[in-house]
Design a protein around this motif. Sequence first.
Motif, mmCIF file in Angstrom:
data_model
loop_
_atom_site.group_PDB
_atom_site.id
_atom_site.type_symbol
_atom_site.label_atom_id
_atom_site.label_comp_id
_atom_site.label_asym_id
_atom_site.label_seq_id
_atom_site.Cartn_x
_atom_site.Cartn_y
_atom_site.Cartn_z
ATOM 1 N N PRO A 25 34.789 43.753 34.634
ATOM 2 C CA PRO A 25 35.858 42.858 35.104
ATOM 3 C C PRO A 25 35.465 41.983 36.298
ATOM 4 N N TRP B 82 34.635 39.010 31.299
ATOM 5 C CA TRP B 82 35.779 39.907 31.101
ATOM 6 C C TRP B 82 37.000 39.124 30.604
ATOM 7 N N GLN C 146 31.350 41.005 25.069
ATOM 8 C CA GLN C 146 31.379 41.969 26.160
ATOM 9 C C GLN C 146 30.506 43.183 25.845
#
Length: 191
Positions: A59, A64, A72
Amino acid sequence: MPHPRHPAGRALQAPVCFVLGRILGQKRLNAMPSWLSWLRRYLATSAIGHLLWEIAQLPLYTIWSTGTVREQLIAIVHCTAGDVIIATLAIILALVLVADSDWPANRFWPTAAAALMGGVAYTGFSEWLNTVLRTSWSYSEWMPVLHLFGFRLGISPMLQWVIVPALAMWLAMRAGSSSRFTSLDPRSRAA
């Protein structure tokens, strides 16, 4: 400092091993694994630690919020593989430059410090290269940064290269105390 096999050298090593053991809270600092078993445990533990860190810090990068789940996952696998390669090269370089033939029984801590410094140095370079020069990735607004030499350096990847390798080294050393080991205690060596 006298040579470790010289009686004066052995007398100086025992207190150092005792103090390091107390600082680290280890019951048996004098029990170290063979270099190969330690290296195997270090690299396996390091791989797991880096994988978990990469997942946790995702994140802090813009992928993210902008990347697909597939992108990802690829980033996590790619970055973890890179971390394992860096960890491997950092410890090998430290072993070549700093360790001696009795490692890890001798010169464990200088070798560990050299590997940590190598990992941190390469990570700082890689972060600069990929966020500034290549712009391969970028930080989200959640990434804590240091402002160095006109660019932003992510704190999380730098901490990763202090915490994960140090923890992996410690765990590899601890796990080795119950298996076949080489003693750090100079009194256990043949004169």
